[in-house]
Design a protein around this motif. Structure first.
Motif, PDB file in Angstrom:
ATOM      1  N   THR A  65       0.860  -1.186   0.000  1.00 21.11           N
ATOM      2  CA  THR A  65       0.000   0.000   0.000  1.00 21.11           C
ATOM      3  C   THR A  65       0.897   1.237   0.000  1.00 21.11           C
ATOM      4  O   THR A  65       2.120   1.129  -0.096  1.00 21.11           O
ATOM      5  CB  THR A  65      -0.906  -0.003   1.255  1.00 21.11           C
ATOM      6  N   ALA A  66       0.285   2.384   0.141  1.00 22.66           N
ATOM      7  CA  ALA A  66       1.062   3.621   0.211  1.00 22.66           C
ATOM      8  C   ALA A  66       1.947   3.562   1.442  1.00 22.66           C
ATOM      9  O   ALA A  66       1.522   3.177   2.519  1.00 22.66           O
ATOM     10  CB  ALA A  66       0.136   4.818   0.277  1.00 22.66           C
ATOM     11  N   GLY A  67       3.212   3.869   1.270  1.00 23.13           N
ATOM     12  CA  GLY A  67       4.162   3.829   2.369  1.00 23.13           C
ATOM     13  C   GLY A  67       4.949   2.529   2.417  1.00 23.13           C
ATOM     14  O   GLY A  67       5.864   2.381   3.220  1.00 23.13           O
ATOM     15  N   VAL A  68       4.610   1.547   1.547  1.00 22.34           N
ATOM     16  CA  VAL A  68       5.338   0.275   1.478  1.00 22.34           C
ATOM     17  C   VAL A  68       5.906   0.152   0.068  1.00 22.34           C
ATOM     18  O   VAL A  68       5.177   0.193  -0.916  1.00 22.34           O
ATOM     19  CB  VAL A  68       4.418  -0.933   1.782  1.00 22.34           C
ATOM     20  N   ASP A  69       7.237   0.036  -0.009  1.00 21.77           N
ATOM     21  CA  ASP A  69       7.898  -0.090  -1.306  1.00 21.77           C
ATOM     22  C   ASP A  69       8.654  -1.407  -1.362  1.00 21.77           C
ATOM     23  O   ASP A  69       9.438  -1.722  -0.465  1.00 21.77           O
ATOM     24  CB  ASP A  69       8.900   1.049  -1.515  1.00 21.77           C
ATOM     25  N   LEU A  70       8.405  -2.180  -2.425  1.00 18.28           N
ATOM     26  CA  LEU A  70       9.163  -3.412  -2.669  1.00 18.28           C
ATOM     27  C   LEU A  70      10.466  -3.003  -3.341  1.00 18.28           C
ATOM     28  O   LEU A  70      10.470  -2.485  -4.454  1.00 18.28           O
ATOM     29  CB  LEU A  70       8.369  -4.361  -3.567  1.00 18.28           C
ATOM     30  N   THR A  71      11.598  -3.212  -2.652  1.00 21.38           N
ATOM     31  CA  THR A  71      12.881  -2.768  -3.198  1.00 21.38           C
ATOM     32  C   THR A  71      13.674  -3.889  -3.843  1.00 21.38           C
ATOM     33  O   THR A  71      14.486  -3.639  -4.733  1.00 21.38           O
ATOM     34  CB  THR A  71      13.751  -2.132  -2.094  1.00 21.38           C
ATOM     35  N   GLU A  72      13.435  -5.134  -3.420  1.00 25.52           N
ATOM     36  CA  GLU A  72      14.220  -6.248  -3.967  1.00 25.52           C
ATOM     37  C   GLU A  72      13.395  -7.512  -3.876  1.00 25.52           C
ATOM     38  O   GLU A  72      12.662  -7.734  -2.906  1.00 25.52           O
ATOM     39  CB  GLU A  72      15.513  -6.409  -3.164  1.00 25.52           C
ATOM     40  N   ALA A  73      13.529  -8.376  -4.887  1.00 22.13           N
ATOM     41  CA  ALA A  73      12.858  -9.678  -4.880  1.00 22.13           C
ATOM     42  C   ALA A  73      13.766 -10.682  -5.583  1.00 22.13           C
ATOM     43  O   ALA A  73      14.279 -10.411  -6.663  1.00 22.13           O
ATOM     44  CB  ALA A  73      11.516  -9.600  -5.589  1.00 22.13           C
ATOM     45  N   VAL A  74      13.956 -11.828  -4.944  1.00 28.95           N
ATOM     46  CA  VAL A  74      14.755 -12.910  -5.515  1.00 28.95           C
ATOM     47  C   VAL A  74      13.880 -14.152  -5.519  1.00 28.95           C
ATOM     48  O   VAL A  74      13.348 -14.555  -4.477  1.00 28.95           O
ATOM     49  CB  VAL A  74      16.053 -13.156  -4.705  1.00 28.95           C
ATOM     50  N   PHE A  88      13.349 -18.164  -6.048  1.00 29.13           N
ATOM     51  CA  PHE A  88      13.953 -19.500  -6.047  1.00 29.13           C
ATOM     52  C   PHE A  88      12.830 -20.514  -6.213  1.00 29.13           C
ATOM     53  O   PHE A  88      11.656 -20.164  -6.160  1.00 29.13           O
ATOM     54  CB  PHE A  88      14.663 -19.796  -4.713  1.00 29.13           C
ATOM     55  N   LYS A  89      13.204 -21.766  -6.396  1.00 25.99           N
ATOM     56  CA  LYS A  89      12.210 -22.836  -6.420  1.00 25.99           C
ATOM     57  C   LYS A  89      11.633 -22.964  -5.024  1.00 25.99           C
ATOM     58  O   LYS A  89      12.351 -23.191  -4.066  1.00 25.99           O
ATOM     59  CB  LYS A  89      12.875 -24.145  -6.877  1.00 25.99           C
ATOM     60  N   GLU A  90      10.346 -22.778  -4.902  1.00 26.97           N
ATOM     61  CA  GLU A  90       9.587 -22.894  -3.653  1.00 26.97           C
ATOM     62  C   GLU A  90       9.969 -21.858  -2.600  1.00 26.97           C
ATOM     63  O   GLU A  90       9.704 -22.038  -1.424  1.00 26.97           O
ATOM     64  CB  GLU A  90       9.714 -24.306  -3.060  1.00 26.97           C
ATOM     65  N   GLU A  91      10.615 -20.753  -3.013  1.00 29.11           N
ATOM     66  CA  GLU A  91      10.956 -19.700  -2.056  1.00 29.11           C
ATOM     67  C   GLU A  91      11.040 -18.365  -2.781  1.00 29.11           C
ATOM     68  O   GLU A  91      11.477 -18.286  -3.922  1.00 29.11           O
ATOM     69  CB  GLU A  91      12.286 -19.992  -1.369  1.00 29.11           C
ATOM     70  N   LEU A  92      10.602 -17.322  -2.080  1.00 30.94           N
ATOM     71  CA  LEU A  92      10.639 -15.968  -2.610  1.00 30.94           C
ATOM     72  C   LEU A  92      11.219 -15.072  -1.528  1.00 30.94           C
ATOM     73  O   LEU A  92      10.652 -14.962  -0.444  1.00 30.94           O
ATOM     74  CB  LEU A  92       9.217 -15.520  -2.978  1.00 30.94           C
ATOM     75  N   ASP A  93      12.371 -14.469  -1.778  1.00 25.85           N
ATOM     76  CA  ASP A  93      13.004 -13.545  -0.832  1.00 25.85           C
ATOM     77  C   ASP A  93      12.706 -12.126  -1.279  1.00 25.85           C
ATOM     78  O   ASP A  93      12.949 -11.772  -2.441  1.00 25.85           O
ATOM     79  CB  ASP A  93      14.522 -13.757  -0.777  1.00 25.85           C
ATOM     80  N   THR A  94      12.190 -11.310  -0.359  1.00 29.87           N
ATOM     81  CA  THR A  94      11.825  -9.938  -0.682  1.00 29.87           C
ATOM     82  C   THR A  94      12.389  -8.975   0.354  1.00 29.87           C
ATOM     83  O   THR A  94      12.661  -9.345   1.490  1.00 29.87           O
ATOM     84  CB  THR A  94      10.296  -9.767  -0.726  1.00 29.87           C
ATOM     85  N   THR A  95      12.538  -7.734  -0.057  1.00 26.44           N
ATOM     86  CA  THR A  95      12.948  -6.664   0.850  1.00 26.44           C
ATOM     87  C   THR A  95      11.991  -5.491   0.634  1.00 26.44           C
ATOM     88  O   THR A  95      11.724  -5.101  -0.510  1.00 26.44           O
ATOM     89  CB  THR A  95      14.394  -6.232   0.558  1.00 26.44           C
TER      90      THR A  95
END
Length: 176
Positions: A111-120, A122-129
């Motif tokens: 939402t407003a105020g939340v920014d997705l800066t990084e996403a990686v 993988f198989k069966e895994e998602l790493d986000t920042t």
């Protein structure tokens, strides 16, 4: 009718010579006839062979063209077969397609105020920042993620605060 010979008898050739001359005349006539028949046969043989040779040459060229066309078709079929083999290999491998779909779901929760800066992915895994501006937005964002229930497990990899930026959160989404 009887043959009249006006030559004197002493100038006439002998009877054996006349028989020999008649025999030679008949042999030459017969030989000439055989020669003519053989000559006509040889000419016909050469004409038929030349026609057959032209026909064979034309057929050979036609077959060469057909083989060239078939070679191109065969090469195309080999390429298609090779590509199908590669596609089967790629489809058989594990992919992160489901995680990419999950990334779309997670990014829709921002939402407003939340920014997705990084996403990686993988198989069966998602790493986000994520960068979150303040604590109230952080609380509602975390509540939305937990309420979604799309993941087997959500790991908090890191959590930090910077007064100028806000909260920096690293989450790992593990698929079911």
């Amino acid at each position: 009718m009887a043959a009249i010979n006006l030559l004197p008898k002493d100038l006439l050739p002998s009877a054996g010579l006349i028989k020999t001359a008649k025999l030679l005349k008949n042999l030459l006539t017969l030989g000439f006839g055989i020669f003519t028949i053989v000559l006509v046969g040889l000419v016909a043989f050469f004409v038929l062979n030349s026609i057959s040779l032209r026909s064979s040459t034309a057929r050979q060229e036609e077959l060469k063209n057909s083989i060239k066309a078939l070679e191109q078709t065969e090469q195309g079929l080999v390429l298609v077969k090779d590509r199908l083999t590669k596609v089967k290999e790629v489809l058989a491998k594990d992919s992160g397609a489901e995680e990419v779909d999950n990334l779309a779901k997670v990014s829709s929760l921002t939402t407003a105020g939340v920014d997705l800066t990084e996403a990686v992915v993988f198989k069966e895994e998602l790493d986000t920042t994520f960068n979150v501006s303040d604590a109230s937005v952080l609380t509602s964002f975390m509540a939305q993620i937990i309420a979604s229930g799309d993941y087997k497990r959500i790991d908090l990899n890191s959590f930090s605060f910077n007064p100028s930026v806000g909260y920096l959160i690293s989450l790992a989404f593990i698929s079911k």
